[in-house]
Scaffold this active site. Structure first.
Site, PDB file in Angstrom:
ATOM      1  N   GLU A  71      30.682 -20.608  46.946  1.00 26.18           N
ATOM      2  CA  GLU A  71      32.104 -20.329  47.195  1.00 26.18           C
ATOM      3  C   GLU A  71      32.453 -18.865  46.932  1.00 26.18           C
ATOM      4  O   GLU A  71      33.241 -18.249  47.660  1.00 26.18           O
ATOM      5  CB  GLU A  71      32.965 -21.235  46.287  1.00 26.18           C
ATOM      6  CG  GLU A  71      34.449 -21.078  46.456  1.00 26.18           C
ATOM      7  CD  GLU A  71      34.930 -21.480  47.842  1.00 26.18           C
ATOM      8  OE1 GLU A  71      34.955 -22.668  48.139  1.00 26.18           O
ATOM      9  OE2 GLU A  71      35.273 -20.569  48.633  1.00 26.18           O
ATOM     10  N   VAL A 119      32.381 -15.450  49.514  1.00 28.69           N
ATOM     11  CA  VAL A 119      33.373 -15.032  50.524  1.00 28.69           C
ATOM     12  C   VAL A 119      34.764 -15.043  49.906  1.00 28.69           C
ATOM     13  O   VAL A 119      35.209 -16.063  49.372  1.00 28.69           O
ATOM     14  CB  VAL A 119      33.343 -15.980  51.751  1.00 28.69           C
ATOM     15  CG1 VAL A 119      34.381 -15.548  52.784  1.00 28.69           C
ATOM     16  CG2 VAL A 119      31.953 -15.996  52.387  1.00 28.69           C
ATOM     17  N   GLY A 175      35.206  -2.149  39.718  1.00 22.37           N
ATOM     18  CA  GLY A 175      34.147  -3.164  39.861  1.00 22.37           C
ATOM     19  C   GLY A 175      34.224  -3.937  41.164  1.00 22.37           C
ATOM     20  O   GLY A 175      33.595  -4.990  41.303  1.00 22.37           O
ATOM     21  N   LYS A 228      30.122 -11.839  55.315  1.00 24.40           N
ATOM     22  CA  LYS A 228      31.114 -12.888  55.016  1.00 24.40           C
ATOM     23  C   LYS A 228      31.557 -13.579  56.302  1.00 24.40           C
ATOM     24  O   LYS A 228      31.740 -14.796  56.322  1.00 24.40           O
ATOM     25  CB  LYS A 228      32.305 -12.273  54.281  1.00 24.40           C
ATOM     26  CG  LYS A 228      31.950 -11.808  52.871  1.00 24.40           C
ATOM     27  CD  LYS A 228      33.038 -10.922  52.297  1.00 24.40           C
ATOM     28  CE  LYS A 228      32.742 -10.524  50.865  1.00 24.40           C
ATOM     29  NZ  LYS A 228      33.586  -9.429  50.385  1.00 24.40           N
ATOM     30  N   GLY A 250      36.683  -8.651  42.150  1.00 24.76           N
ATOM     31  CA  GLY A 250      37.046  -8.466  40.751  1.00 24.76           C
ATOM     32  C   GLY A 250      36.422  -9.535  39.880  1.00 24.76           C
ATOM     33  O   GLY A 250      36.024 -10.614  40.344  1.00 24.76           O
TER      34      GLY A 250
HETATM   35  P1  NAP Z   1      27.017  -5.721  38.966  1.00 25.84           P
HETATM   36  O1  NAP Z   1      28.268  -5.464  38.199  1.00 25.84           O
HETATM   37  O2  NAP Z   1      26.246  -4.574  39.478  1.00 25.84           O
HETATM   38  O3  NAP Z   1      26.074  -6.636  38.047  1.00 25.84           O
HETATM   39  C1  NAP Z   1      24.747  -6.913  38.407  1.00 25.84           C
HETATM   40  C2  NAP Z   1      24.038  -7.491  37.209  1.00 25.84           C
HETATM   41  O4  NAP Z   1      22.722  -7.838  37.592  1.00 25.84           O
HETATM   42  C3  NAP Z   1      23.908  -6.541  36.012  1.00 25.84           C
HETATM   43  O5  NAP Z   1      24.135  -7.231  34.824  1.00 25.84           O
HETATM   44  C4  NAP Z   1      22.474  -6.059  36.098  1.00 25.84           C
HETATM   45  O6  NAP Z   1      21.891  -5.782  34.825  1.00 25.84           O
HETATM   46  C5  NAP Z   1      21.785  -7.270  36.662  1.00 25.84           C
HETATM   47  N1  NAP Z   1      20.568  -6.888  37.383  1.00 25.84           N
HETATM   48  C6  NAP Z   1      20.461  -6.058  38.437  1.00 25.84           C
HETATM   49  N2  NAP Z   1      19.177  -5.959  38.842  1.00 25.84           N
HETATM   50  C7  NAP Z   1      18.468  -6.759  38.008  1.00 25.84           C
HETATM   51  C8  NAP Z   1      17.086  -7.077  37.883  1.00 25.84           C
HETATM   52  N3  NAP Z   1      16.181  -6.558  38.699  1.00 25.84           N
HETATM   53  N4  NAP Z   1      16.714  -7.932  36.900  1.00 25.84           N
HETATM   54  C9  NAP Z   1      17.618  -8.462  36.064  1.00 25.84           C
HETATM   55  N5  NAP Z   1      18.944  -8.187  36.130  1.00 25.84           N
HETATM   56  C10 NAP Z   1      19.356  -7.342  37.084  1.00 25.84           C
HETATM   57  O7  NAP Z   1      27.317  -6.657  40.223  1.00 25.84           O
HETATM   58  P2  NAP Z   1      28.575  -7.602  40.455  1.00 25.84           P
HETATM   59  O8  NAP Z   1      29.701  -6.791  40.998  1.00 25.84           O
HETATM   60  O9  NAP Z   1      28.792  -8.457  39.286  1.00 25.84           O
HETATM   61  O10 NAP Z   1      28.055  -8.469  41.711  1.00 25.84           O
HETATM   62  C11 NAP Z   1      27.146  -9.517  41.538  1.00 25.84           C
HETATM   63  C12 NAP Z   1      27.115 -10.356  42.818  1.00 25.84           C
HETATM   64  O11 NAP Z   1      28.408 -10.899  43.070  1.00 25.84           O
HETATM   65  C13 NAP Z   1      26.743  -9.572  44.070  1.00 25.84           C
HETATM   66  O12 NAP Z   1      26.022 -10.409  44.940  1.00 25.84           O
HETATM   67  C14 NAP Z   1      28.101  -9.263  44.704  1.00 25.84           C
HETATM   68  O13 NAP Z   1      28.027  -9.074  46.103  1.00 25.84           O
HETATM   69  C15 NAP Z   1      28.850 -10.531  44.367  1.00 25.84           C
HETATM   70  N6  NAP Z   1      30.298 -10.405  44.327  1.00 25.84           N
HETATM   71  C16 NAP Z   1      30.872  -9.416  43.611  1.00 25.84           C
HETATM   72  C17 NAP Z   1      32.245  -9.340  43.544  1.00 25.84           C
HETATM   73  C18 NAP Z   1      32.930  -8.258  42.755  1.00 25.84           C
HETATM   74  O14 NAP Z   1      34.166  -8.176  42.807  1.00 25.84           O
HETATM   75  N7  NAP Z   1      32.219  -7.413  42.034  1.00 25.84           N
HETATM   76  C19 NAP Z   1      33.025 -10.288  44.192  1.00 25.84           C
HETATM   77  C20 NAP Z   1      32.399 -11.296  44.936  1.00 25.84           C
HETATM   78  C21 NAP Z   1      31.029 -11.362  44.980  1.00 25.84           C
HETATM   79  P3  NAP Z   1      22.375  -4.550  33.930  1.00 25.84           P
HETATM   80  O15 NAP Z   1      23.772  -4.933  33.501  1.00 25.84           O
HETATM   81  O16 NAP Z   1      21.409  -4.525  32.811  1.00 25.84           O
HETATM   82  O17 NAP Z   1      22.353  -3.345  34.816  1.00 25.84           O
HETATM   83  N1  HSE Z   2      32.389  -5.612  47.412  1.00 24.51           N
HETATM   84  C1  HSE Z   2      33.085  -6.797  47.748  1.00 24.51           C
HETATM   85  C2  HSE Z   2      34.480  -6.445  48.193  1.00 24.51           C
HETATM   86  C3  HSE Z   2      33.133  -7.728  46.574  1.00 24.51           C
HETATM   87  O1  HSE Z   2      34.928  -5.333  47.926  1.00 24.51           O
HETATM   88  O2  HSE Z   2      35.131  -7.280  48.816  1.00 24.51           O
HETATM   89  C4  HSE Z   2      33.702  -9.079  46.918  1.00 24.51           C
HETATM   90  O3  HSE Z   2      32.845  -9.784  47.763  1.00 24.51           O
END
Ligand code: NAP
Ligand code: HSE
Length: 427
Positions: free
Chosen positions: A127, A130, A185, A203, A300
């Site tokens: 979920e 997207v 973030g 998406k 977020g």
């Molecule tokens: P992020 O803040 O960059 O966090 C990534 C995490 O993964 C960090 O804790 C990092 O460790 C860990 N990591 C990265 N490479 C690794 C490896 N090789 N081995 C072990 N741990 C590793 O990313 P995020 O924004 O949370 O996004 C995570 C996922 O959610 C992505 O697929 C993104 O597309 C999706 N998403 C994000 C958002 C958003 O608003 N950010 C919204 C919807 C979906 P360290 O902390 O030690 O660097």
């Molecule tokens: N990087 C993505 C965005 C995170 O800005 O919409 C949520 O999927």
């Protein structure tokens, strides 16, 4: 009470949000669902970083999560293709349910992962992949399951929407607005995925697979980001009664699908025109419900964690051995529409104003493109430089591109033309 132990892969923006949300709402979730959540192990890259989790739970060894027999659900919040794909595959092979927010992984390898999961009789929840906190996938796959969905249009990338909002409302530069999205973030680890439109395309692929029942692995469709949108275009659009938004558009045309991702001019009265900052919104049409709109924070920490948590609970309650209540389709392929018909906004940078509108209008007319508005403006302090802005009536994009080719050979042209589509035709 059912105890569910979570193995978390990644503890950044979303992973940290999940830890915080479990801590904050564990009691209320248990009361509502009978599921008691425990974060048992957390895999990260750098164990020294400060995080909202007990240090004793943190590991850099994937096996400590993937091979712990006590862990019920593996939650992948690392992002990107590798090593996320290897870890998710190992979790599935070890017969663990998986929850992921990773649209890049699903768009690239969803077919294979869902097949493996079905063979092992485990579930994949996605979920959060997207529109962040909006429960849009569950709405399409469950709440609207009795509908034929014929079209959807959405703002599905929070980073692009924040950038365009700040550029138009605060006169912020593209670079400063992107830096803000990264600080908050919202942006991907590689922000070109956001600003070049690929995150929105991933998406749209997932949305279209669920909404139209088509298998779209490796489908290639029109994908444009927002780098070419300049302050000049945002200003001109506002003067003409439009705002510029980054849209993902899908239509089931019967025999074929129309899919596209690009910036577009929306009339200021359109419901998506009012969706600002990191908010996302999806407007869709079902044959029973007619038009329906879903709006909320699309990126977020806590909004996305909310969607992750909902998958964890749903899978925990239905457990192993059940067929997934909704999944990406296995087999139905539909061809993608080749050409596109739309209204257009065009801007031609020019170096000599007198008579130039006539030259451009003639070239457009040569290709059957008629215009509803034309104006020429001079660049401040540069009487020899300007822009011609045109609104073109509905036409085939292939014809328009041939006309632009002819115009680009005119000696008065001072740079490449800007082409933005106008979205006002409804669903
Ligand atoms: P992020 O803040 O960059 O966090 C990534 C995490 O993964 C960090 O804790 C990092 O460790 C860990 N990591 C990265 N490479 C690794 C490896 N090789 N081995 C072990 N741990 C590793 O990313 P995020 O924004 O949370 O996004 C995570 C996922 O959610 C992505 O697929 C993104 O597309 C999706 N998403 C994000 C958002 C958003 O608003 N950010 C919204 C919807 C979906 P360290 O902390 O030690 O660097
Ligand atoms: N990087 C993505 C965005 C995170 O800005 O919409 C949520 O999927």
């Amino acid at each position: 009470m059912k105890r569910v132990r979570i193995g978390l892969l990644g503890c950044g923006t979303v992973g940290g949000g999940l830890v915080e949300l479990v801590r904050r709402n564990r009691g209320v979730v248990a009361d509502r669902t009978g599921v008691e959540l425990e974060v048992r192990r957390v895999l990260v890259r750098d164990p020294a970083k400060p995080r909202p989790v007990d240090r004793a739970l943190v590991t850099t060894d994937p096996a400590a999560v993937l091979e712990d027999p006590e862990i019920d659900i593996v939650v992948e919040l690392i992002g990107g293709i590798e090593p996320a794909r290897t870890f998710v595959t190992r979790a599935i092979e070890g017969r663990k349910n998986v929850v992921t927010a990773n649209k890049a992984l699903l768009a690239a390898s969803g077919g294979d992962l869902f097949r493996r999961a079905a063979e092992r009789r485990v579930r994949i929840g996605f979920e959060a992949s997207v529109c962040g906190g909006i429960p849009i996938l569950r709405a399409i796959a469950a709440g609207l399951v009795g509908n034929r969905i014929s079209a959807l249009v959405g703002i599905v990338n929070g980073t692009c929407n924040l950038i365009l909002t700040k550029m138009s409302e605060e006169k912020c530069s593209f670079a400063a607005a992107l830096a803000e999205a990264q600080r908050l973030g919202f942006a991907e680890a590689d922000p070109s995925l956001d600003v070049d439109g690929r995150d929105a395309a991933q998406k749209l692929q997932i949305l279209a697979e669920l909404a139209f029942g088509a298998k779209l692995d490796h489908a290639e469709f029109l994908v444009e980001g927002i780098r070419q949108v300049e302050a000049e275009d945002i200003r001109a659009a506002a003067e003409l009664g439009y705002v510029i938004k980054h849209l993902a558009i899908g239509r089931d045309l019967g025999g074929e699908l129309e899919l596209r991702v690009h910036p577009a001019l929306l009339p200021v009265v359109h419901p998506l025109a009012h969706v600002r900052h990191e908010f996302n919104s999806v407007l869709l049409r079902g044959d029973a419900v007619d038009e329906m709109i879903f709006t909320g924070k699309g990126a977020g920490s806590l909004p996305t964690a909310s969607a992750v948590l909902s998958d964890i609970i749903e899978i925990s309650r239905n457990g192993h051995g059940h067929e997934p209540s909704w999944h990406l389709p296995e087999a139905v392929d539909k061809p993608l529409a080749a050409d596109l018909e739309s209204k257009y906004y065009l801007r031609f940078p020019i170096r000599d104003v007198p008579g130039v509108i006539g030259l451009i209008a003639t070239a457009l007319g040569n290709h059957g493109v008629s215009i509803s508005h034309a104006s020429a403006t001079l660049v401040e302090g540069r009487p020899d430089c300007g822009n011609v802005k045109i609104l073109a009536h509905r036409c085939l994009e292939s014809a328009l591109r041939r006309a632009i080719g002819e115009i680009s050979r005119l000696p008065v042209l001072a740079g490449p033309a800007v082409l933005l589509r106008i979205f006002e035709e409804g669903l």
